[in-house]
Design an enzyme around this catalytic site. Structure first.
Site, mmCIF file in Angstrom:
data_model
loop_
_atom_site.group_PDB
_atom_site.id
_atom_site.type_symbol
_atom_site.label_atom_id
_atom_site.label_comp_id
_atom_site.label_asym_id
_atom_site.label_seq_id
_atom_site.Cartn_x
_atom_site.Cartn_y
_atom_site.Cartn_z
ATOM 1 C CE LYS A 111 -3.876 2.275 0.467
ATOM 2 N NZ LYS A 111 -3.508 2.968 -0.800
ATOM 3 C CD GLN A 145 3.182 4.874 2.353
ATOM 4 O OE1 GLN A 145 3.716 5.693 1.648
ATOM 5 N NE2 GLN A 145 2.113 5.144 3.083
ATOM 6 C CE LYS A 187 4.030 7.702 5.654
ATOM 7 N NZ LYS A 187 3.677 8.572 4.489
ATOM 8 C CE LYS A 221 4.808 7.580 -2.234
ATOM 9 N NZ LYS A 221 4.094 8.058 -1.023
ATOM 10 N N GLY A 244 -2.614 8.378 -4.258
ATOM 11 C CA GLY A 244 -1.945 9.567 -4.789
ATOM 12 C C GLY A 244 -0.710 9.954 -4.010
ATOM 13 C CG ASP A 245 3.474 11.013 -2.868
ATOM 14 O OD1 ASP A 245 3.323 10.861 -1.645
ATOM 15 O OD2 ASP A 245 4.494 11.578 -3.338
ATOM 16 C CB THR A 249 -2.137 13.838 4.305
ATOM 17 O OG1 THR A 249 -2.523 12.731 3.499
ATOM 18 C CG2 THR A 249 -0.676 13.707 4.695
ATOM 19 C CG ASN A 306 -3.952 16.118 -0.646
ATOM 20 O OD1 ASN A 306 -3.467 15.492 0.285
ATOM 21 N ND2 ASN A 306 -5.259 16.159 -0.871
ATOM 22 C CB SER A 332 -5.523 5.067 1.850
ATOM 23 O OG SER A 332 -5.320 6.090 0.906
HETATM 24 P P1 NDP Z 1 0.970 17.821 -4.380
HETATM 25 O O1 NDP Z 1 1.461 17.452 -5.709
HETATM 26 O O2 NDP Z 1 -0.485 17.977 -4.157
HETATM 27 O O3 NDP Z 1 1.685 19.144 -3.860
HETATM 28 C C1 NDP Z 1 3.054 19.208 -3.760
HETATM 29 C C2 NDP Z 1 3.450 20.623 -3.384
HETATM 30 O O4 NDP Z 1 4.838 20.646 -3.068
HETATM 31 C C3 NDP Z 1 3.255 21.613 -4.525
HETATM 32 O O5 NDP Z 1 2.978 22.872 -3.991
HETATM 33 C C4 NDP Z 1 4.601 21.569 -5.210
HETATM 34 O O6 NDP Z 1 4.903 22.752 -5.938
HETATM 35 C C5 NDP Z 1 5.548 21.431 -4.044
HETATM 36 N N1 NDP Z 1 6.734 20.695 -4.475
HETATM 37 C C6 NDP Z 1 6.795 19.461 -5.010
HETATM 38 N N2 NDP Z 1 8.049 19.139 -5.319
HETATM 39 C C7 NDP Z 1 8.793 20.189 -4.970
HETATM 40 C C8 NDP Z 1 10.173 20.448 -5.028
HETATM 41 N N3 NDP Z 1 11.036 19.542 -5.529
HETATM 42 N N4 NDP Z 1 10.612 21.656 -4.550
HETATM 43 C C9 NDP Z 1 9.736 22.572 -4.052
HETATM 44 N N5 NDP Z 1 8.407 22.369 -3.978
HETATM 45 C C10 NDP Z 1 7.951 21.191 -4.420
HETATM 46 O O7 NDP Z 1 1.547 16.691 -3.384
HETATM 47 P P2 NDP Z 1 1.090 16.307 -1.914
HETATM 48 O O8 NDP Z 1 0.612 17.507 -1.194
HETATM 49 O O9 NDP Z 1 0.213 15.122 -2.015
HETATM 50 O O10 NDP Z 1 2.458 15.792 -1.272
HETATM 51 C C11 NDP Z 1 3.336 16.671 -0.571
HETATM 52 C C12 NDP Z 1 4.228 15.849 0.336
HETATM 53 O O11 NDP Z 1 3.411 15.118 1.274
HETATM 54 C C13 NDP Z 1 5.084 14.792 -0.348
HETATM 55 O O12 NDP Z 1 6.300 14.638 0.371
HETATM 56 C C14 NDP Z 1 4.265 13.526 -0.202
HETATM 57 O O13 NDP Z 1 5.052 12.360 -0.284
HETATM 58 C C15 NDP Z 1 3.717 13.728 1.196
HETATM 59 N N6 NDP Z 1 2.527 12.959 1.543
HETATM 60 C C16 NDP Z 1 1.408 12.995 0.765
HETATM 61 C C17 NDP Z 1 0.296 12.293 1.159
HETATM 62 C C18 NDP Z 1 -0.978 12.349 0.407
HETATM 63 O O14 NDP Z 1 -1.960 11.754 0.856
HETATM 64 N N7 NDP Z 1 -1.065 13.060 -0.715
HETATM 65 C C19 NDP Z 1 0.299 11.434 2.353
HETATM 66 C C20 NDP Z 1 1.511 11.533 3.150
HETATM 67 C C21 NDP Z 1 2.572 12.254 2.721
HETATM 68 P P3 NDP Z 1 4.766 22.747 -7.543
HETATM 69 O O15 NDP Z 1 3.299 22.681 -7.792
HETATM 70 O O16 NDP Z 1 5.409 24.008 -7.964
HETATM 71 O O17 NDP Z 1 5.482 21.526 -8.019
HETATM 72 O O1 2IT Z 2 3.029 9.008 1.598
HETATM 73 C C1 2IT Z 2 1.873 8.587 1.804
HETATM 74 O O2 2IT Z 2 1.539 8.099 2.888
HETATM 75 C C2 2IT Z 2 0.899 8.714 0.715
HETATM 76 N N1 2IT Z 2 1.222 9.273 -0.336
HETATM 77 C C3 2IT Z 2 -0.470 8.119 0.859
HETATM 78 C C4 2IT Z 2 -0.463 6.658 0.528
HETATM 79 C C5 2IT Z 2 -1.817 6.003 0.472
HETATM 80 O O3 2IT Z 2 -1.826 4.810 0.145
HETATM 81 O O4 2IT Z 2 -2.824 6.631 0.764
#
Ligand code: NDP
Ligand code: 2IT
Length: 454
Positions: free
Chosen positions: A97, A118, A121, A133, A172-173, A216, A247, A386
């Site tokens: 997952k 993961q 976590k 992943k 997603g991520d 998240t 997100n 999830s």
């Molecule tokens: P999104 O794609 O929705 O948003 C990512 C954000 O971070 C955007 O604002 C993006 O800017 C910025 N970003 C991405 N890469 C870079 C970079 N290399 N340098 C600077 N800014 C960057 O992703 P999420 O919000 O889903 O994910 C954000 C973080 O949270 C990640 O580390 C992810 O692994 C983690 N995460 C996500 C979960 C989820 O459910 N979605 C769960 C747990 C953790 P820009 O648009 O300009 O690229």
């Molecule tokens: O980093 C994370 O925990 C996620 N991107 C969510 C993973 C999931 O299966 O919901």
């Protein structure tokens, strides 16, 4: 943290030397394993059932990695080719997952670090989920909806062979949100002729769970509330820095605002905005529309709200505040930023992103004895909901918003208590990294021991 004995440190160093030799140039993976073993290896050595069975050696080798080519056609009719992966790290305690990431810097190293983390976590959530992943070096930025659709459909042609509700459940991520999940699930359903819970983060009208989108970000805030409550403190009236504008960042900011926190910053890869008046609900709704509908840049916020300032190519960590929530990407808080945060009197850092703090930054936070919520614990709310989406799909029911949110809150509380169980020192201080790592390790390791040598 308890002092590590010299002989333990030698063993940690030798172990990580082996990791570096066997996984050349996978720097993010090296970093994640080093951080994990610093706390887990002494524990494993003190519990010979783990050390004698070489659990750590086995745990740092993914079950398998699938690498494949994704060819698709752009709007000009040109053939484009990307590389994609699914790292199935561990199914010791449940089906694989974890999310899918689309970003030009995606590499095997990044997906291995993410899949490794993961696994632990997911163990902390208390739900039966293994760790995985996946993703691709595809860059959704600047692509039309149709290009994104064609890419997602092409990727799923191969990925669909390797996933399933009892096998591996992607979500997603970075770069994979509601639009991408729609295309991915639509293609999966089409290819398999099965409508089931093989992906999570689906739209609400086709099997998604309420609160998954927010989970998240909300979870990071719930976790922070537990950290503060232990110090008889709360969020109300504090100021916060949030990085990212995706997100995790947007819903972290939303929950902070509703808890009476003044959110000062948000960012994206082009820079950050500082609003000294605070980002309120109306302004946040404006940014949500900007980022999620118009796919715009945060710089536009400063044009819309003239009291705010946009700092190109910078991160928000030099602004003075009480709390910091890195919610963008890995290694976004380096040594200089961590020192700056401490000098400015930060009292809590909770990681919404995965591994956003460098090892030196974590050391600085630990030495300063501030509250530090590591990603494995603090951002587990997303994968938790999830897991709840999978449960709802399995019984073909949809729970109410309140029911899912309550379960999310209970899970975040449970994660906090596990960190306390394994991370408490003689001074009654919780090392949350140590606690999260050991609690996650014990759960996965005990399952591995039960299976014998596999
Ligand atoms: P999104 O794609 O929705 O948003 C990512 C954000 O971070 C955007 O604002 C993006 O800017 C910025 N970003 C991405 N890469 C870079 C970079 N290399 N340098 C600077 N800014 C960057 O992703 P999420 O919000 O889903 O994910 C954000 C973080 O949270 C990640 O580390 C992810 O692994 C983690 N995460 C996500 C979960 C989820 O459910 N979605 C769960 C747990 C953790 P820009 O648009 O300009 O690229
Ligand atoms: O980093 C994370 O925990 C996620 N991107 C969510 C993973 C999931 O299966 O919901």
């Amino acid at each position: 943290m308890e002092p590590t004995s010299n002989s333990h440190q030698d063993k940690i160093d030798r172990f990580n030397e082996g990791i570096r030799e066997r996984n050349p140039a996978e720097y993010e993976f090296h970093q994640a394993v080093q951080e994990f073993t610093e706390s887990v290896m002494p524990f494993s050595l003190e519990h010979p059932k783990y050390a004698d069975s070489h659990i750590l050696e086995r745990m740092t080798e993914p079950d398998r990695i699938i690498i494949f080519r994704v060819c698709w056609e752009n709007d000009e009719g040109q053939v484009c080719c990307n590389r994609a992966w699914r790292v199935q790290f561990s199914n010791a305690i449940g089906p694989y997952k974890g999310g899918l990431r689309f970003h030009p810097n995606v590499s095997q190293s990044i997906l291995k670090f993410l899949g490794f983390e993961q696994s632990f976590k997911n163990a902390l959530t208390g739900l039966p989920m293994g760790g995985a992943k996946g993703g691709s070096n595809f860059d959704p930025k600047g692509k039309s909806d149709r290009e994104v659709m064609r890419f997602c459909q092409a990727l799923m042609v191969e990925l669909s062979r390797h996933i399933g509700e009892d096998t591996d459940i992607p979500a997603g991520d970075i770069g994979v949100g509601a639009r991408e999940m729609g295309y991915l699930f639509g293609q999966y359903k089409h290819l398999q002729n099965r409508f089931n819970g093989s992906l999570t983060g689906k739209g609400i009208t086709f099997g998604g769970s309420l609160v998954r989108t927010e989970a998240t970000g909300y979870g990071v805030v719930y976790f922070s509330q537990h950290m503060l409550a232990r110090q008889v403190d709360s969020l109300k009236g504090k100021t916060a820095l949030v990085s990212g504008a995706g997100n995790v960042a947007l819903y972290c900011a939303e929950k902070l605002i509703s808890e009476g926190v003044k959110v000062l910053t948000l960012s994206d890869s082009s820079g950050f905005i500082h609003d000294p008046d605070g980002i309120d609900v109306n302004k946040l709704n404006w940014i949500k529309h900007l980022k999620l509908m118009r796919r715009g840049r945060v710089s536009e916020y400063a044009e819309q709200y003239p009291n705010a300032h946009f700092y190109p190519d910078q991160r928000p960590w030099a602004i003075a505040a009480d709390l910091a929530f890195p919610c963008a990407t890995q290694n976004e808080i380096d040594e200089a930023s961590a020192n700056q945060l401490i000098e400015n009197g930060i009292m809590l850092v909770a990681e919404g992103a995965n591994m956003p703090s460098t090892p030196t930054a974590i050391r600085i936070f630990r030495d300063a004895k501030i509250l530090f919520g590591p990603s494995k614990a603090a951002n587990a709310g997303g994968v938790s909901v999830s897991g709840l989406e999978q449960s709802q799909n399995a019984v073909r029911l949809a729970w109410t918003r309140d029911e899912v949110d309550l379960r999310l809150q209970q899970i975040m509380k449970h994660i906090h208590s596990q960190c306390e169980q394994y991370g408490l020192d003689q001074n009654q201080h919780i090392d949350y990294s140590r606690g999260a790592n050991i609690a996650g390790f014990v759960k996965v390791a005990d399952a591995m021991l039960a299976y014998g040598i596999t």
